[in-house]
Design an enzyme around this catalytic site. Structure first.
Site, PDB file in Angstrom:
ATOM      1  N   SER A  92       0.851  -1.249   0.042  1.00 12.58           N
ATOM      2  CA  SER A  92       0.211   0.186   0.037  1.00 12.58           C
ATOM      3  C   SER A  92       0.819   1.226   0.002  1.00 12.58           C
ATOM      4  O   SER A  92       0.576   2.132  -0.601  1.00 12.58           O
ATOM      5  CB  SER A  92      -0.993   0.162   1.363  1.00 12.58           C
ATOM      6  OG  SER A  92      -2.029  -1.038   1.168  1.00 12.58           O
ATOM      7  N   THR A 141      16.757  -9.953   7.898  1.00 13.08           N
ATOM      8  CA  THR A 141      17.150 -10.993   7.033  1.00 13.08           C
ATOM      9  C   THR A 141      16.400 -12.175   7.257  1.00 13.08           C
ATOM     10  O   THR A 141      16.261 -12.851   6.188  1.00 13.08           O
ATOM     11  CB  THR A 141      18.760 -11.100   6.974  1.00 13.08           C
ATOM     12  OG1 THR A 141      18.871 -11.404   8.424  1.00 13.08           O
ATOM     13  CG2 THR A 141      19.655  -9.772   6.593  1.00 13.08           C
ATOM     14  N   ASP A 142      16.052 -12.403   8.554  1.00 13.31           N
ATOM     15  CA  ASP A 142      15.424 -13.576   8.896  1.00 13.31           C
ATOM     16  C   ASP A 142      14.085 -13.927   7.899  1.00 13.31           C
ATOM     17  O   ASP A 142      13.841 -15.225   7.391  1.00 13.31           O
ATOM     18  CB  ASP A 142      14.806 -13.504  10.328  1.00 13.31           C
ATOM     19  CG  ASP A 142      15.732 -13.698  11.194  1.00 13.31           C
ATOM     20  OD1 ASP A 142      17.094 -13.869  10.810  1.00 13.31           O
ATOM     21  OD2 ASP A 142      15.537 -13.568  12.419  1.00 13.31           O
TER      22      ASP A 142
END
Length: 662
Positions: free
Chosen positions: A182, A199-200
């Site tokens: 959005s 990063t996970d």
């Protein structure tokens, strides 16, 4: 202060979402319990580094393009910076602000106090409506630099939209993906977007956004870091600067992920290491960009947008999807429970190339679920490779309704299922068909085609046809010319012969002539010429069309740039009123947001010249007037008011300008 012209500045919105517990993330500090996020630390850090912020263009980076410029910089001739890296005058300089919109309130900047980012008063967040807020955020600007494949130098002006509070990426939800989509839609007037993310779960987000951002025509890049910017030794600088440089200089209309000097297609990556700086890999698809001494863009792999639809953000995802990983001895009761309502879609991680245990009770459990309308997609547990029907075990799954997912990653398959199941207009049969269809380049379509070898005679015929078309488009003869090429015989042929009729020489000749031909055909509304050029490109995969000017646009003849104007064939067609050619070019992947040397898009030229049908077509394809175009269009609107030109006012309104009497 060095001036900045439209063609030497691009705008990028940086959306800073948060962090991950490993430390990755760009703007984190060490607290009592390890790395913790700190509001506004990122903005203040980037402000203090001249490689990220050089408003007066007086840093070392802006004055080291030549020996003379560097020596002048040392002697203070360009307003030499202080040892801290900031010019004393910078403190008093207020940079332009950028209007940013969000579906949530934009953060409380008053907490910055006396250290407010180069503005005397904090930005004011205004509520425009339900789930709609806006604020003028102070901008940062990079030094003016050049990158490989582009002409001249360019600065990147960017604003940072920081989420409040910052989000731990392990807590990311589908609502957050919709929020990101959005915010990109609300700020689509920016040239490109960079998303800073932990990063996970970054590969899940990049996959989800690739589907939610429908008919995307601009560059979106996710990046982060394994070691935050607050540490002396980190990968945050390279990742953020690399993502900014690519986003600000190239039009790659995809959702991408940048990490460790490599830009990947976002729905092709998985995180493969929590320890290495090269944390991500794309096992079944080559990188889009490799960043080394040069920035090498693999344009032939970049997706071309061929639909005449405006960009939109899809704002729904089904929560009733899950991933099931098979293992030896898995209980049928476990599988039945997993496939029970309200589950609607399952990504089944199978052995090898799509194999599963051949127990009748287990296969029947999958059959029951498929018959009930559950969409089960089979992918491989192997990082590399694809699901196939080469083995009996994989064919049995397909026979009961399990859909092969080719070489999709688990992250991609899951988010694609969630996306498709959120569309009420799609039935189960349609969803199963679309799962195996590449929508955003997320899977490799199996093909049995083989490359054919061209003969010397075919090479000669290709060049003869090309030269005949060149003469025809020149407009001089009154009939279609026929050009014949004759090779020297063995008695006269020597080492100095200029034409050897090899495939490589044929391809290089075509690559040199076709850009001129397609620009000429576009300007003259010569549909036959456009189709000839596109057919010549399509029938010879060895042709690598290179623009005679900067090559910072998507591959292919349809976006090749004119050396003089920096415009594409779409610019030429729009300027000259070639409506039929505009339609063909758009369906062949022409970029509507591409700007020429003067900073104008094809839509601006069509509106300026009064070509109503072309304006309508370009707007339908997603073109808009923003940036430099918007300023000139506003002047044209004022002129039309003064002269009472109602047709011009109507045309500018169709082009997207707010037409009201000054």
């Amino acid at each position: 202060m060095a001036s900045s012209s439209p063609q030497t500045e691009s705008t990028v919105l940086v959306i800073y979402t948060g962090w991950s517990r490993r430390g990755g993330t760009i703007g984190m500090l060490i607290g009592n319990r390890g790395y913790v996020p700190e509001p506004f630390f990122l903005t203040e850090t980037l402000k203090s580094q001249t490689r990220f912020h050089d408003p007066l263009q007086d840093s070392l980076f802006s004055n080291s393009g030549s020996v003379q410029g560097f020596r002048q910089f040392l002697t203070g001739g360009s307003g030499r910076s202080s040892p801290s890296g900031q010019s004393p005058s910078t403190e008093k300089f207020t940079p332009p602000t950028l209007l940013v919109r969000s579906s949530r309130p934009i953060g409380n900047f008053t907490t910055l106090g006396a250290n407010q980012l180069e503005t005397s008063t904090p930005p004011i967040c205004v509520k425009l409506g339900d789930n709609l807020y806006e604020a003028h955020l102070p901008s940062l600007i990079t030094p003016r630099t050049s990158v490989s494949g582009t002409s001249g130098s360019k600065s990147i002006r960017y604003a940072i939209l920081e989420w409040n509070p910052l989000l731990d990426s392990s807590n990311i939800e589908t609502d957050d993906w919709i929020r990101l989509a959005s915010e990109i839609e609300l700020n689509y007037n920016f040239d490109a977007f960079v998303i800073l993310h932990g990063t996970d779960t970054m590969s899940y987000t990049s996959s989800a956004l690739s589907f939610l951002l429908e008919d995307l025509g601009k560059t979106v890049i996710l990046t982060g870091a394994q070691i935050p910017l607050s540490q002396l030794r980190n990968d945050a600088v390279d990742n953020l600067l690399g993502a900014l440089s690519i986003a600000g200089n190239y039009i790659i209309p995809e959702c991408c992920l940048y990490f460790n000097h490599t830009l990947f297609r976002g729905n092709r990556v998985s995180k493969i290491s929590s320890y290495d700086l090269g944390a991500f890999q794309s096992p079944n698809f080559p990188p889009l960009v490799n960043v080394g001494i040069d920035i090498v863009v693999n344009w032939n792999d970049v997706i071309r947008q061929t639909s005449l639809r405006r960009f939109r953000a899809h704002k729904e995802m089904s929560p009733h999807v899950a991933t099931l990983r098979l293992f030896p001895g898995i209980a049928t009761a476990t599988v039945r429970a997993f496939l029970s309502p309200p589950i609607r879609g399952v990504v089944l991680e199978t052995f090898g190339s799509g194999n599963a245990p051949q127990r009748e009770d287990l296969i029947f459990a999958f059959k029951e679920a498929c018959d009930r309308g559950v969409v089960v997609v089979a992918i491989s547990q192997c990082m590399k490779g694809s699901v196939s029907d080469a083995y009996e075990a994989s064919r049995e799954l397909a026979a009961v309704g399990v859909v092969p997912g080719s070489d999709m990653t688990p992250e991609c398959a899951l988010t694609k299922l969630s996306y498709l199941l959120s569309k009420p207009e799609l039935g189960v049969a349609e969803i199963r068909k679309l799962v195996g269809t590449p929508l955003r380049g997320e899977l490799t379509r199996q093909s049995a085609t083989t490359l054919s070898q061209t003969t010397i005679n075919q090479n000669i015929e290709n060049i003869q046809g090309l030269l005949s078309e060149l003469v025809r488009l020149s407009g001089r003869p009154s009939h279609n010319p026929q050009i014949t090429i004759s090779l020297p015989d063995e008695a006269t042929q020597d080492a100095a012969a200029s034409w050897t009729s090899t495939a490589a020489e044929t391809a290089s000749t075509e690559a040199a002539l076709l850009p001129f031909l397609i620009h000429t055909a576009a300007a003259r509304n010569d549909v036959e010429g456009i189709r000839f050029c596109l057919a010549a490109e399509a029938t010879n995969d060895s042709i690598a069309i290179a623009s005679p000017g900067p090559s910072n646009v998507a591959s292919g003849l349809v976006n090749t740039l004119d050396a003089a104007s920096g415009g594409s064939p779409l610019h030429a067609a729009a300027l000259n009123g070639s409506a039929e050619c505009v339609d063909i070019l758009l369906h062949s992947g022409a970029l509507v947001h591409l700007r020429d040397t003067l900073g104008h898009t094809a839509l601006y030229y069509a509106a300026r010249k009064g070509h109503q049908d072309i304006v309508t077509t370009l707007v339908q394809a997603g073109a808009s007037l923003s940036g430099f175009d918007g300023g000139f269009a506003a002047l044209a609107v004022q002129s039309a008011f003064r002269s009472g030109d109602k047709s011009a006012l109507d045309l500018w309104s169709r082009a997207g300008m707010l037409v009201k009497e000054p």
